[in-house]
Design a protein around this motif. Structure first.
Motif, PDB file in Angstrom:
ATOM      1  N   ARG A  75      14.407  14.091  14.479  1.00 39.37           N
ATOM      2  CA  ARG A  75      14.527  15.553  14.470  1.00 39.37           C
ATOM      3  C   ARG A  75      13.424  16.193  13.642  1.00 39.37           C
ATOM      4  NH1 ARG A  75      19.449  18.476  11.253  1.00 39.37           N
ATOM      5  NH2 ARG A  75      18.503  20.533  11.042  1.00 39.37           N
ATOM      6  N   TYR A  76      13.159  15.638  12.455  1.00 41.93           N
ATOM      7  CA  TYR A  76      12.144  16.224  11.593  1.00 41.93           C
ATOM      8  C   TYR A  76      10.737  15.796  11.990  1.00 41.93           C
ATOM      9  CZ  TYR A  76      15.561  18.402   8.573  1.00 41.93           C
ATOM     10  OH  TYR A  76      16.556  19.213   8.095  1.00 41.93           O
ATOM     11  N   ALA A  77      10.591  14.595  12.546  1.00 37.89           N
ATOM     12  CA  ALA A  77       9.275  14.130  12.985  1.00 37.89           C
ATOM     13  C   ALA A  77       8.728  15.009  14.100  1.00 37.89           C
ATOM     14  CB  ALA A  77       9.357  12.675  13.444  1.00 37.89           C
ATOM     15  N   LEU A  78       9.615  15.606  14.906  1.00 39.68           N
ATOM     16  CA  LEU A  78       9.190  16.432  16.031  1.00 39.68           C
ATOM     17  C   LEU A  78       8.774  17.848  15.618  1.00 39.68           C
ATOM     18  CD1 LEU A  78      11.781  15.339  18.726  1.00 39.68           C
ATOM     19  CD2 LEU A  78       9.346  14.820  18.677  1.00 39.68           C
ATOM     20  N   LEU A  79       8.903  18.159  14.320  1.00 43.10           N
ATOM     21  CA  LEU A  79       8.506  19.497  13.878  1.00 43.10           C
ATOM     22  C   LEU A  79       6.994  19.682  13.948  1.00 43.10           C
ATOM     23  CD1 LEU A  79      10.868  20.087  10.819  1.00 43.10           C
ATOM     24  CD2 LEU A  79      11.087  20.989  13.134  1.00 43.10           C
ATOM     25  N   GLN A  81       2.204  23.179   6.097  1.00 41.49           N
ATOM     26  CA  GLN A  81       2.875  21.896   5.967  1.00 41.49           C
ATOM     27  C   GLN A  81       2.125  20.998   4.987  1.00 41.49           C
ATOM     28  OE1 GLN A  81       3.040  20.456  10.036  1.00 41.49           O
ATOM     29  NE2 GLN A  81       5.117  21.211  10.285  1.00 41.49           N
ATOM     30  N   ALA A  82       2.855  20.089   4.365  1.00 39.30           N
ATOM     31  CA  ALA A  82       2.288  19.062   3.496  1.00 39.30           C
ATOM     32  C   ALA A  82       2.829  17.713   3.962  1.00 39.30           C
ATOM     33  CB  ALA A  82       2.657  19.316   2.034  1.00 39.30           C
ATOM     34  N   ARG A  83       2.102  16.644   3.672  1.00 40.82           N
ATOM     35  CA  ARG A  83       2.535  15.315   4.090  1.00 40.82           C
ATOM     36  C   ARG A  83       3.537  14.762   3.077  1.00 40.82           C
ATOM     37  NH1 ARG A  83       0.435   9.722   3.880  1.00 40.82           N
ATOM     38  NH2 ARG A  83      -1.125  10.407   2.367  1.00 40.82           N
ATOM     39  N   TYR A  84       4.651  14.233   3.562  1.00 40.63           N
ATOM     40  CA  TYR A  84       5.672  13.629   2.716  1.00 40.63           C
ATOM     41  C   TYR A  84       5.852  12.166   3.087  1.00 40.63           C
ATOM     42  CZ  TYR A  84       7.072  18.186   0.909  1.00 40.63           C
ATOM     43  OH  TYR A  84       7.079  19.404   0.291  1.00 40.63           O
ATOM     44  N   LEU A  85       5.967  11.325   2.071  1.00 41.01           N
ATOM     45  CA  LEU A  85       6.268   9.918   2.301  1.00 41.01           C
ATOM     46  C   LEU A  85       7.767   9.768   2.503  1.00 41.01           C
ATOM     47  CD1 LEU A  85       4.060   8.279  -0.469  1.00 41.01           C
ATOM     48  CD2 LEU A  85       3.599   8.354   1.982  1.00 41.01           C
ATOM     49  N   LEU A  86       8.145   8.935   3.454  1.00 38.05           N
ATOM     50  CA  LEU A  86       9.560   8.715   3.743  1.00 38.05           C
ATOM     51  C   LEU A  86       9.796   7.229   3.909  1.00 38.05           C
ATOM     52  CD1 LEU A  86      12.399   9.785   4.510  1.00 38.05           C
ATOM     53  CD2 LEU A  86      11.585   9.874   6.885  1.00 38.05           C
ATOM     54  N   SER A 118       0.823  -1.209   0.000  1.00 35.04           N
ATOM     55  CA  SER A 118       0.000   0.000   0.000  1.00 35.04           C
ATOM     56  C   SER A 118       0.856   1.257   0.000  1.00 35.04           C
ATOM     57  CB  SER A 118      -0.940   0.011   1.204  1.00 35.04           C
ATOM     58  OG  SER A 118      -0.212  -0.035   2.409  1.00 35.04           O
ATOM     59  N   TRP A 119       1.944   1.241   0.796  1.00 32.37           N
ATOM     60  CA  TRP A 119       2.839   2.401   0.806  1.00 32.37           C
ATOM     61  C   TRP A 119       3.548   2.545  -0.533  1.00 32.37           C
ATOM     62  CZ3 TRP A 119       1.550   5.546   4.297  1.00 32.37           C
ATOM     63  CH2 TRP A 119       1.223   5.138   5.591  1.00 32.37           C
ATOM     64  N   GLN A 120       3.928   1.403  -1.132  1.00 30.19           N
ATOM     65  CA  GLN A 120       4.628   1.444  -2.416  1.00 30.19           C
ATOM     66  C   GLN A 120       3.760   2.080  -3.497  1.00 30.19           C
ATOM     67  OE1 GLN A 120       7.748   0.753  -2.946  1.00 30.19           O
ATOM     68  NE2 GLN A 120       7.723   1.087  -5.160  1.00 30.19           N
ATOM     69  N   GLU A 121       2.469   1.730  -3.506  1.00 25.89           N
ATOM     70  CA  GLU A 121       1.569   2.302  -4.504  1.00 25.89           C
ATOM     71  C   GLU A 121       1.454   3.814  -4.331  1.00 25.89           C
ATOM     72  OE1 GLU A 121      -2.035   0.166  -3.998  1.00 25.89           O
ATOM     73  OE2 GLU A 121      -1.296  -1.666  -4.982  1.00 25.89           O
ATOM     74  N   GLU A 122       1.329   4.267  -3.082  1.00 25.77           N
ATOM     75  CA  GLU A 122       1.230   5.708  -2.836  1.00 25.77           C
ATOM     76  C   GLU A 122       2.537   6.405  -3.196  1.00 25.77           C
ATOM     77  OE1 GLU A 122      -0.200   8.833   0.655  1.00 25.77           O
ATOM     78  OE2 GLU A 122      -0.191   6.677   1.054  1.00 25.77           O
ATOM     79  N   TRP A 123       3.652   5.728  -2.907  1.00 25.34           N
ATOM     80  CA  TRP A 123       4.974   6.264  -3.241  1.00 25.34           C
ATOM     81  C   TRP A 123       5.118   6.445  -4.745  1.00 25.34           C
ATOM     82  CZ3 TRP A 123       9.284   8.270  -1.205  1.00 25.34           C
ATOM     83  CH2 TRP A 123      10.496   8.107  -1.860  1.00 25.34           C
ATOM     84  N   GLU A 124       4.713   5.436  -5.531  1.00 25.87           N
ATOM     85  CA  GLU A 124       4.811   5.502  -6.990  1.00 25.87           C
ATOM     86  C   GLU A 124       3.969   6.663  -7.529  1.00 25.87           C
ATOM     87  OE1 GLU A 124       6.548   3.645  -9.122  1.00 25.87           O
ATOM     88  OE2 GLU A 124       7.409   2.216  -7.692  1.00 25.87           O
ATOM     89  N   LYS A 125       2.755   6.824  -7.002  1.00 25.37           N
ATOM     90  CA  LYS A 125       1.891   7.908  -7.462  1.00 25.37           C
ATOM     91  C   LYS A 125       2.508   9.262  -7.142  1.00 25.37           C
ATOM     92  CE  LYS A 125      -2.428   5.309  -6.991  1.00 25.37           C
ATOM     93  NZ  LYS A 125      -3.697   5.179  -6.223  1.00 25.37           N
TER      94      LYS A 125
END
Length: 209
Positions: free
Chosen positions: A182-186, A195-200, A103-110
C-alpha cells in the motif's frame, strides 16, 4: 523463468544492494539516467557511472530515444525483472555480508543515530504494555512520545515473545505484506517532491525453542 547471470561483474553488482536497487527504474520500463538520479537521489555524474557499470555487466540495454529540443535523451531498460545469481559467482565476503544484511544494517544504524541522539547508548530489555518482551538499544522516549507527531517517523523493535498459531502467523504475514504494498505504491516511479527515502526492515520467522 529468472534471467540466468553468468558473469562475475553482473553477479557482483546484483549482490550489492546499492547497485541492484539502481535497476529498479529500468525494470519498470524504459528510463533515462536522469530518472535514476531522481529515483535514488544521486547526482547525474554518479547516475551515469552506475548506468555504465550496469550496461557493461549486460544488465541494462538501450531502449530507444526520448525526443526533445537538441540532443534526444537515451533510454535504457533492464534485461529482465528477475535474476538468478549462482552462489559460485559471488565473492565469499560479499555473500556473507549479503546474508547478514550488513550494508543495510550500517545505513540503518546511521539513520537511527541521526534521528535519535539517545539511540545505542544502552541496551534495553522490557515487557511492553501488550505483555511482549522487547529488547534492543534504549529508546530516548517511552512509546506514547515515540508515536507523537513531533517525534521522527522512527521505529526500531525486535520482539522474541510473539506466540501465534500458524494460521495467525500467516495472517500477520499477509497483513504486513499488504501494508508494505500500500505504501510502496505511493511513489512507484521513485522519489517525488516532498518525499524522503525511509529504510524499512520487515522480518517474521518461527523461532527455535
Amino acid at each position: 523463468m529468472p534471467f540466468p547471470v553468468t558473469t562475475p561483474l553482473a553477479a557482483r553488482l546484483l549482490a550489492d544492494p546499492e547497485m541492484a536497487v539502481c535497476l529498479k527504474p529500468f525494470m519498470k520500463g524504459p528510463a533515462s539516467v536522469k530518472d535514476l538520479a531522481l529515483a535514488r537521489g544521486l547526482s547525474l555524474q554518479r547516475a551515469h557511472y552506475r548506468v555504465g557499470l550496469l550496461r557493461k555487466a549486460g544488465l541494462l540495454v538501450p531502449a530507444g530515444l526520448q525526443p526533445r529540443r537538441g540532443r534526444p535523451i537515451k533510454l535504457y531498460r533492464a534485461v529482465d525483472t528477475d535474476f538468478l545469481v549462482p552462489k559460485a559467482l559471488v565473492p565469499p565476503g560479499v555473500w556473507r555480508a549479503l546474508e547478514a544484511a550488513q550494508s543495510w544494517q550500517e545505513e540503518w544504524e546511521k539513520a537511527l543515530e541521526a534521528c535519535d541522539a539517545g539511540y545505542g547508548t544502552a541496551l534495553r530489555v522490557r515487557l511492553n504494555p501488550q505483555g511482549l518482551l522487547v529488547f534492543g538499544p534504549e529508546e530516548a522516549e517511552e512509546e506514547p512520545e515515540l508515536l507523537a507527531e513531533g517525534f521522527p517517523p522512527l521505529l526500531n523493535l525486535w520482539s522474541a515473545g510473539l506466540y501465534l498459531r500458524r494460521e495467525e502467523a500467516k495472517a500477520l504475514q499477509r497483513e504486513i505484506w499488504a501494508l508494505y504494498q500500500r505504501y510502496a505504491l505511493l511513489s512507484p516511479l521513485g522519489k517525488e517532491e516532498g518525499q524522503a527515502r525511509y529504510l524499512l526492515h520487515l522480518g517474521l520467522a518461527p523461532a527455535s525453542d
